[in-house]
Design a protein around this motif. Structure first.
Motif, short mmCIF file in Angstrom:
data_model
loop_
_atom_site.label_atom_id
_atom_site.label_comp_id
_atom_site.label_asym_id
_atom_site.label_seq_id
_atom_site.Cartn_x
_atom_site.Cartn_y
_atom_site.Cartn_z
N ALA A 594 29.84 39.17 32.97
CA ALA A 594 30.32 38.43 34.13
C ALA A 594 31.50 39.15 34.76
N THR A 596 35.06 39.45 36.35
CA THR A 596 36.30 38.73 36.07
C THR A 596 37.16 38.65 37.31
N GLN A 597 38.11 37.72 37.28
CA GLN A 597 38.99 37.52 38.41
C GLN A 597 39.87 38.73 38.67
N TRP A 605 32.16 35.88 40.54
CA TRP A 605 31.07 34.91 40.44
C TRP A 605 31.17 34.07 39.16
N GLN A 606 30.74 32.81 39.30
CA GLN A 606 30.56 31.93 38.16
C GLN A 606 29.10 31.47 38.14
N TRP A 608 25.82 29.36 38.44
CA TRP A 608 25.48 28.17 39.22
C TRP A 608 24.93 27.07 38.33
N ALA A 612 28.50 22.38 38.46
CA ALA A 612 29.55 23.25 39.00
C ALA A 612 29.76 22.99 40.49
N VAL A 658 34.75 28.61 45.99
CA VAL A 658 34.18 28.80 44.65
C VAL A 658 32.85 29.54 44.79
N LEU A 660 29.42 30.82 43.38
CA LEU A 660 28.49 30.56 42.28
C LEU A 660 27.23 31.40 42.49
#
Length: 718
Positions: A594, A596-597, A605-606, A608, A612, A658, A660
């Motif tokens: 994934a 990361t910030q 991305w997070q 879906w 969420a 946000v 997703l």
């Protein structure tokens, strides 16, 4: 109180007598949990998944004129408590004048559970005895006991079924906004029956308005509905209410729906309507409130879907998935230049038939998958590694043939003159080119194609066949048109020895396609997938060279060459595919780490999920959702050109959005259902949810530009 009329018990009594002869139940049930462990004091939704044999049905919480609902008798520890079943909307079923509310194919009933704050840690078994009524020509009672395990521990952790249950939660009808409908009696009571009026201003959508009543305590609302249209879009639903004992109800509960007979409603709201003596007015803002609860995509008609399918099929020729086949088409044009018009037209027919037959096969697969799994999607075969291996092998062999390593024909003779166009091999080659075009087209969705396929995939079998035929005609139209206008081929140089060089040049686009498919396929087999799949393809290429050099063009020891080619293929197949890759056992894609910030070069991305989206909107934050897949070239183009760019990353940070991402590579059912909720049959799909939860989500087109994405994000931040 649930009432079942005397004559409604007849099929149940018959079923009890017929049970020994019909011992095999037509409904399979299992209990699934969204969590592997749960913390004391938490809540979760368990799912009772019922898979129903085609042609049979079970009943909703109110069976209607006949039938009985599914019931559960739980066996639970004292610290675990359950609540009543949460039911998705049913379809209507009419037989001999009786109207019932039923579930076909599959249904997931949800049961809320609460864990006591003082629950002890340790394993827990949930057990339920289930009873239901399943009907076809006769009705048969069904019984089963289901169990599921979870652990009460310090934290709540999701299970592999979390996404499936989240999709089931998305099927539950949302509550009707307050004041969106009003109910009143039509005059005083007349004996044991009374007329109820429900006035409602439904949003625009497919289906006719109706009211599916819940079971009543001492009364029942009959199934028959009289619909009376009124001014300003307000409809009046006229229902008869029958009193058994007690007093007339002060409120009625049920679903306000838009539905066609026999179908699950396209729109449903959970309504508890107080009954007043004054009918009042339906507020003008009620329609807006209702629309905010519906998917953003409006329905289209069958005629529009056919037109969009045809236009989308034409545009599909220019999509990156189909471009490699354009090389074969160009080669065909070159070979046909100077040929007789009748022969050129026959090749156009052969290609068009190949496209059409392939789409019919694809439609049949979609219909079969819908009948068994209940959900299907465009490009779903690209989620299967077996299909990917076969496609990689096929495209590699086509590329090697174009390079002259060997010839794909039935006689072993090279195609060296235009006269061979009239042979059976030539027609079969045109047919095969059409099949190949369809096989490579399925990862792509062109403009106009997405809404047409979205309409078809949620429709009946006949509609699927009609829309797929329209897409096939669109895809074949340019080639067929050129076949009918052979004068346009005069711009192409006359056939000659240069054609062999041109054929080799056309092999490079095919080789690029094989490389793309190889990258998609290798990651499906874990860490060693790239090595072993690559070795198998090298062995296959070696065998193709032996075949072409010593069998097709050789004069001596052809038997030995055939044996060597077969041994090479068998050895590489047995070691690489069967032993190392176990390629016939589909598995999930190798997960990509994934983002990361801290990585400012990528959008953070997070994953879906419906939860969420709901959580972000509850915080008042805009939500940017991209549904994509590894095999979707359009998705990759959108990401490179319009999503993963500095301007979009800056805008997301500016509005506190946000992001997703839903991965459709392995064709997960939850994402497929979400795509169909927005009337899309496949990816790409990008949806932007505004900051205000009452506003509609914004659905972006299949092909994006930076301005489209930035404008949608600006609109969502308002």
């Amino acid at each position: 109180m649930l009432r079942i009329r005397f004559w409604a018990l007849i099929p149940i009594a018959w079923a009890l007598l017929a049970t020994p002869a019909l011992a095999a139940q037509s409904t399979q049930v299992r209990l699934i949990l969204p969590v592997e462990s749960v913390a004391p004091g938490d809540r979760f939704l368990a799912g009772l998944e019922m898979t129903i044999r085609p042609g049979w049905h079970t009943y909703w919480r109110n069976g209607g004129d006949s039938g009985a609902p599914t019931s559960l008798n739980w066996k639970l520890p004292a610290f675990l408590s359950s609540e009543p079943i949460l039911w998705p909307p049913p379809a209507t079923y009419s037989d001999q004048g009786l109207v019932t509310f039923v579930h076909h194919k599959s249904v997931t009933l949800l049961v809320p559970f609460t864990v006591a704050p003082d629950a002890p840690h340790g394993p827990v078994t949930l057990e339920a005895a289930i009873q239901w009524l399943e009907c076809e020509a006769v009705c048969v009672p069904g019984r089963a006991t289901v169990r599921a395990e979870l652990v009460v521990g310090p934290e709540t952790r999701p299970s592999p079924h979390a996404a499936l249950l989240a999709a089931a939660v998305g099927q539950l009808p949302p509550p009707l906004p307050e004041g969106a409908a009003v109910a009143s009696w039509d005059g005083p009571a007349d004996g044991e029956e009374r007329t109820l009026f429900i006035r409602w201003r439904p949003p625009a959508g497919t289906g006719s308005p109706d009211f599916y009543p819940y079971e009543g305590d001492g009364f029942e609302v009959l199934t028959a509905t009289e619909v009376r249209p009124g001014p300003e879009g307000v409809v009046t639903l006229r229902k008869q209410v029958r009193l058994f004992d007690g007093t007339w109800p002060e409120a009625v509960g049920g679903l306000l729906v838009l539905a066609h007979p026999g179908q699950v409603p396209s729109l449903a709201f959970d309504a508890l309507l107080p009954i007043s003596s004054d009918p009042g007015n339906v507020p003008a803002g009620a329609s807006t409130a209702l629309t905010a609860s519906t998917p953003a995509s409006a329905s289209i008609s069958l005629a529009t879907a056919i037109l969009f399918g045809f236009l989308g099929g034409i545009i599909l020729n220019a999509m990156p998935c189909v471009l490699p086949v354009i090389a074969l088409k160009i080669l065909g044009f070159v070979r046909q230049a100077g040929g007789r018009p009748a022969e050129i037209r026959r090749h156009g027919y052969a290609y068009s038939v190949g496209v059409w037959v392939s789409f019919l096969v694809l439609a049949a697969v979609v219909i079969a998958v819908k009948a068994t799994a209940g959900v299907a999607g465009w490009g779903m075969q690209f989620g299967n590694p077996v299909f990917l291996v076969l496609m990689t092998v096929l495209i590699l062999l086509v590329a090697l043939s174009l390079f002259g390593v060997f010839e794909i024909n039935f006689t072993g003779r090279a195609l060296d003159s235009a006269g061979n166009l009239a042979s059976r091999e030539g027609y079969s080659g045109s047919f095969f080119t059409g099949v190949l075009a369809v096989a490579l087209a399925t990862p792509c969705t062109a403009p106009f194609l997405a809404p047409a396929l979205g309409y078809a995939f949620v429709a009946d079998a006949a509609t699927i066949l009609i829309v797929f035929t329209a897409v096939a005609l669109g895809l074949a139209a340019p080639y067929l048109l050129l076949s009918w206008q052979p004068a346009w081929l005069h711009f192409v140089p006359k056939p000659g020895r240069w054609m062999e060089r041109f054929k080799v040049a056309m092999g490079f686009p095919m080789l690029a396609t094989a490389l793309w498919l190889y990258t998609l396929t290798a990651r499906r087999f874990g860490e060693g997938g790239a090595l072993w799949l690559g070795l198998f393809l090298v062995g296959l290429a070696l065998a193709a060279w032996v075949w072409g050099e010593f069998v097709q063009r050789g004069r001596q020891r052809q038997g030995l060459a055939i044996a060597v080619a077969l041994v090479v293929v068998a050895a590489f197949y047995g070691v690489a595919l069967e032993k190392e890759l176990q390629w016939r056992s589909p598995r999930a894609s190798t997960p990509v780490p994934a983002t990361t910030q801290s990585n400012s070069e990528r959008i953070p991305w997070q994953p879906w999920s419906p939860e969420a989206v709901a959580a972000a909107r509850a915080e008042g934050r805009p939500v940017f959702v991209e549904f994509t897949a590894d095999w979707c070239l359009n998705c990759k183009l959108n990401e490179r050109s319009s999503i993963e760019i500095p301007a979009v990353r800056a805008r997301l940070r500016e509005i506190n959005g946000v992001p997703l991402k839903g991965d459709h590579t392995d064709y997960p059912p939850a994402i497929t259902r979400e795509l169909q909720r927005f009337q899309r049959a496949g990816v790409p799909l990008v949806v932007v949810y505004p900051r205000d939860p009452a506003r509609d989500p914004i659905v972006l087109p299949s092909l994006l530009t930076p301005s489209i994405v930035l404008d949608a994000l600006a609109e969502a931040a308002r």
